[in-house]
Design a protein around this motif. Structure first.
Motif, mmCIF file in Angstrom:
data_model
loop_
_atom_site.group_PDB
_atom_site.id
_atom_site.type_symbol
_atom_site.label_atom_id
_atom_site.label_comp_id
_atom_site.label_asym_id
_atom_site.label_seq_id
_atom_site.Cartn_x
_atom_site.Cartn_y
_atom_site.Cartn_z
ATOM 1 N N ARG B 117 0.812 -1.221 0.000
ATOM 2 C CA ARG B 117 0.000 0.000 0.000
ATOM 3 C C ARG B 117 0.843 1.267 0.000
ATOM 4 N N GLN B 118 2.147 1.091 0.143
ATOM 5 C CA GLN B 118 3.015 2.270 0.172
ATOM 6 C C GLN B 118 3.180 2.826 -1.243
ATOM 7 N N GLU B 128 0.403 -1.618 -4.951
ATOM 8 C CA GLU B 128 -0.844 -2.340 -5.175
ATOM 9 C C GLU B 128 -1.528 -1.882 -6.468
ATOM 10 N N THR B 168 -9.661 -3.474 -3.075
ATOM 11 C CA THR B 168 -9.146 -2.218 -2.507
ATOM 12 C C THR B 168 -10.120 -1.059 -2.707
ATOM 13 N N ALA B 190 -13.143 5.719 -2.238
ATOM 14 C CA ALA B 190 -13.055 5.023 -0.947
ATOM 15 C C ALA B 190 -14.423 4.401 -0.649
ATOM 16 N N LYS B 194 -15.670 8.798 -0.986
ATOM 17 C CA LYS B 194 -14.737 9.898 -1.236
ATOM 18 C C LYS B 194 -13.835 9.563 -2.428
ATOM 19 N N LEU B 196 -10.683 9.263 -4.510
ATOM 20 C CA LEU B 196 -9.285 9.152 -4.096
ATOM 21 C C LEU B 196 -8.297 9.358 -5.240
ATOM 22 N N ASP B 220 -3.285 11.380 -7.352
ATOM 23 C CA ASP B 220 -3.807 11.092 -6.016
ATOM 24 C C ASP B 220 -4.551 12.350 -5.600
ATOM 25 N N LEU B 221 -5.865 12.267 -5.543
ATOM 26 C CA LEU B 221 -6.665 13.476 -5.346
ATOM 27 C C LEU B 221 -6.637 13.997 -3.908
ATOM 28 N N LEU B 222 -6.061 13.211 -3.005
ATOM 29 C CA LEU B 222 -5.948 13.699 -1.625
ATOM 30 C C LEU B 222 -4.702 14.559 -1.464
ATOM 31 N N LYS B 223 -3.795 14.451 -2.428
ATOM 32 C CA LYS B 223 -2.575 15.265 -2.367
ATOM 33 C C LYS B 223 -2.718 16.456 -3.302
ATOM 34 N N GLU B 224 -1.881 17.453 -3.057
ATOM 35 C CA GLU B 224 -1.960 18.661 -3.868
ATOM 36 C C GLU B 224 -0.790 18.705 -4.844
#
Lengths: 389, 253
Positions: B117-118, B128, B168, B190, B194, B196, B220-224
């Protein structure tokens, strides 16, 4: 009689005797200070760990290792009946999971720690979490420590995303609300930790009634499928560090004692050399050489006694003052040591007594060893000052 | 009968007719079948790709070049050629396991379980994501959400729900061109719904009878301000792959 002669001789030494006494007194103060500071460090970190994390020990899911975050999710179990029956004053149920926080949309790996809200065993600033009445559907309430807040640039009222995996491995993410930034006295439960209500975390991860560990007030015997880890085991790293520190302090103390004993030894050697005629006269007048040895040893003993007195006169006010200001260890609390910014010495009477007794005995020995040769002196040579060349 | 009286009735019929045409077209399109056709187009028995992984973390752009050999969905072998820091790194995927070899340590590491998952080499993809070993049509039940216009193309929007709760991403959305069975965009969600990750599939080209994207852009939509672009410079289907490529013995200097 011996005592009077020794006392007079001792005072007659003047500055030499005073310097001996002063050096010994300062060494005693340093010794007590060093030991008490270590005691204080150990006592504070143990207290902080016990009141915020480990209580009287953990019943842990087998294989759970706090230092292996990628395996936390594999080591959770339902709480067994024996632990369920304990009152909430005697146990704390904790579930630990791995998560990713996105403060300011930057990834910050965190430990998600869910804790039962009805517990009173641990002292943690989680009141706002307990009193938060919004449903989990709206937002997940969370508390972080001051250190965590500083590092992740968080403040009370912030809304940000938390990502985690449920029991099946499906990824999930929701917004969490920081309902409080708590002052944690233990950096190990602050740095990188997001505190949630246990019921919330269980529902988020589909782990009904599951825990990573149950902290208990006292050991209650073996519990099926759980391993008990006592306080000593849970703080083994710190205890090992303290033991190493004690070993190091003993080396330092030994060096100090060698210096003190050398000083006394040297004084006694000089005394015998300078007072050969006095020794010869006493022998010629019929004084037993063993008695002369006793007189000289008593002079050393007197130095030890005065050292204890001066140590008390100088040390006690210093220790009282220091107990008020403490020792700044901010750098240690930054390095995840479970101590606050300041530690205070912990003076233990028995330990101090033993230390003083050892110093006293060593000084008497150091005073006695060089004067033994008096028994072998020829009185006629001594009278002429030629017995020792 | 005046026109004013006739018009509302006519307009109503027209609207009803339009709705029925749209809904009948939606019903006509079998979402699951379309997804199968997409899989059919993308997945070959064996595949060779030489490409560039452009990782932009918002502050710095790194370009990794790699050669990959894939067999079905379960076996793949990648060899990184640049930059110097990553040169010689090898990844071998067999089933649910991924081994990574780095020449600097001269050791192979099994990346399994939670390590998968990293983030992979600081990209927007996890290991993954990179080693996804299932066809979408097998792992998800598709339903048609509707149609949208995308860069002048009318695309079907499919809503995918995972069959297995261990998958996942429990839901996904895919924008598919029903004409040539190509995915133009995908979003991964998610469990809570949400959003992701998003993936854009661009620069489609017909290669050996298949429509294949030359570029994939992962976000990755959680990061900017981060994105990872996967550019495929060489694509070959049904190539013969030496058996040693899928053996752990390849994981050495």
């Amino acid at each position: 009689m011996n005592w009077d002669i020794a006392r007079k001789n001792f005072y007659r030494q003047g500055m030499r005797a005073f310097l001996n006494v002063l050096v010994t007194a300062l060494s005693i103060i340093a010794l007590i200070f060093m030991l008490s500071l270590l005691n204080g460090f150990q006592a504070q970190s143990t207290r902080n760990l016990v009141t915020t994390d480990i209580a009287g020990g953990h019943y842990r899911a087998p294989g759970f290792d706090i230092l292996a975050p990628t395996e936390w999710e594999d080591h959770t179990l339902k709480v067994p009946g024996k632990l369920l029956q304990l009152p909430t004053t005697d146990k704390v149920e904790v579930l630990v999971q791995q998560g990713q926080l996105y403060p300011n949309r930057r990834l910050y790996p965190v430990q998600i720690r869910g804790i039962s809200m009805d517990q009173t065993l641990l002292s943690l600033p989680l009141d706002n979490l307990k009193n938060f009445d919004q449903k989990i559907e709206d937002v997940i309430p969370a508390v972080v420590g001051v250190k965590m807040a500083r590092k992740a640039l968080l403040k009370k009222g912030d809304l940000l995303t938390l990502k985690w995996r449920d029991k099946s491995g499906a990824v999930d993410a929701r917004d969490i609300l920081i309902v409080d930034v708590g002052d944690m006295i233990n950096p190990r439960v602050d740095d990188g930790v997001v505190w949630l209500r246990l019921d919330h975390l269980r529902s988020m991860t589909d782990r009904e009634n599951e825990v990573s560990w149950v902290a208990v007030r006292n050991y209650i015997g073996a519990v099926d499928s759980f391993d008990f880890q006592p306080v000593e085991h849970l703080m083994a790293d710190l205890l090992a560090l303290f033991n190493q520190d004690r070993r190091n302090s003993k080396i330092l103390w030994s060096i100090l004692m060698i210096l003190v004993c050398t000083s006394v030894f040297n004084t006694q050697v000089l005394n015998i050399f300078k007072r050969q005629k006095e020794i010869g006269t006493l022998m010629a007048l019929g004084m037993d050489s063993n008695r002369i040895v006793r007189i000289f040893t008593l002079e050393g003993t007197l130095a030890a006694i005065w050292a204890l007195v001066i140590a008390a006169i100088l040390g006690i006010p210093f220790f009282i003052w220091y107990q008020g200001v403490g020792f700044d260890v901010t750098h240690l609390s930054e390095a995840t040591f479970p101590v606050r910014e300041t530690i205070y010495p912990d003076y233990q009477a028995l330990e101090i007594f033993y230390s003083l007794a050892i110093v006293f005995v060593l000084m008497v020995l150091a005073a006695w060893l060089p004067v033994r040769k008096i028994t072998r002196l020829d009185p006629t040579l001594a009278l002429r000052g030629r017995a020792i060349t | 009968m005046s026109l004013k009286k006739i018009f509302p009735g006519f307009a109503g019929i027209l609207i009803l007719f339009s709705i029925s045409v749209v809904s009948s077209r939606a019903e006509e399109l079998d979402a699951q079948k379309l997804l199968e056709q997409v899989d059919e187009n993308l997945w070959a028995d064996t595949k060779f790709i030489s490409g560039r992984l452009i990782i932009d973390n918002g502050r710095k752009v790194r370009i990794l070049t790699q050669d990959s050999w894939m067999e079905g969905v379960t076996r793949s072998y990648s060899h990184y050629k640049s930059p110097p820091r990553e040169k010689g790194t090898k990844m071998l995927k067999i089933g649910g396991k991924l081994w990574m070899y780095t020449p600097r340590t001269d050791r192979k590491i099994l990346i399994a379980g939670h390590l998968l998952r990293q983030s992979m080499m600081g990209s927007d993809l996890s290991y993954e994501d990179m080693m996804e070993d299932h066809k979408l049509s097998r792992a998800y039940a598709a339903s048609l959400e509707g149609y949208e216009d995308m860069e002048g193309t009318r695309v079907a929007v499919l809503h995918l729900v995972a069959h297995d709760k261990k998958t996942t991403y429990q839901t996904r959305k895919a924008w598919i061109n029903p004409e040539n069975k190509t995915v133009l965009k995908e979003e991964r969600f998610a469990k809570s719904g949400k959003k992701l990750k998003s993936i854009l599939f661009k620069d489609y080209e017909k290669i050996e009878g298949r429509m294949f994207p030359r570029t994939m852009i992962f976000k990755d939509l959680l990061k900017e301000n981060t994105q990872t672009t996967y550019k495929f410079d060489v694509i070959e289907f049904n190539v013969k792959i030496p058996a040693r490529y899928f053996s752990q013995s390849i994981l050495k200097r």
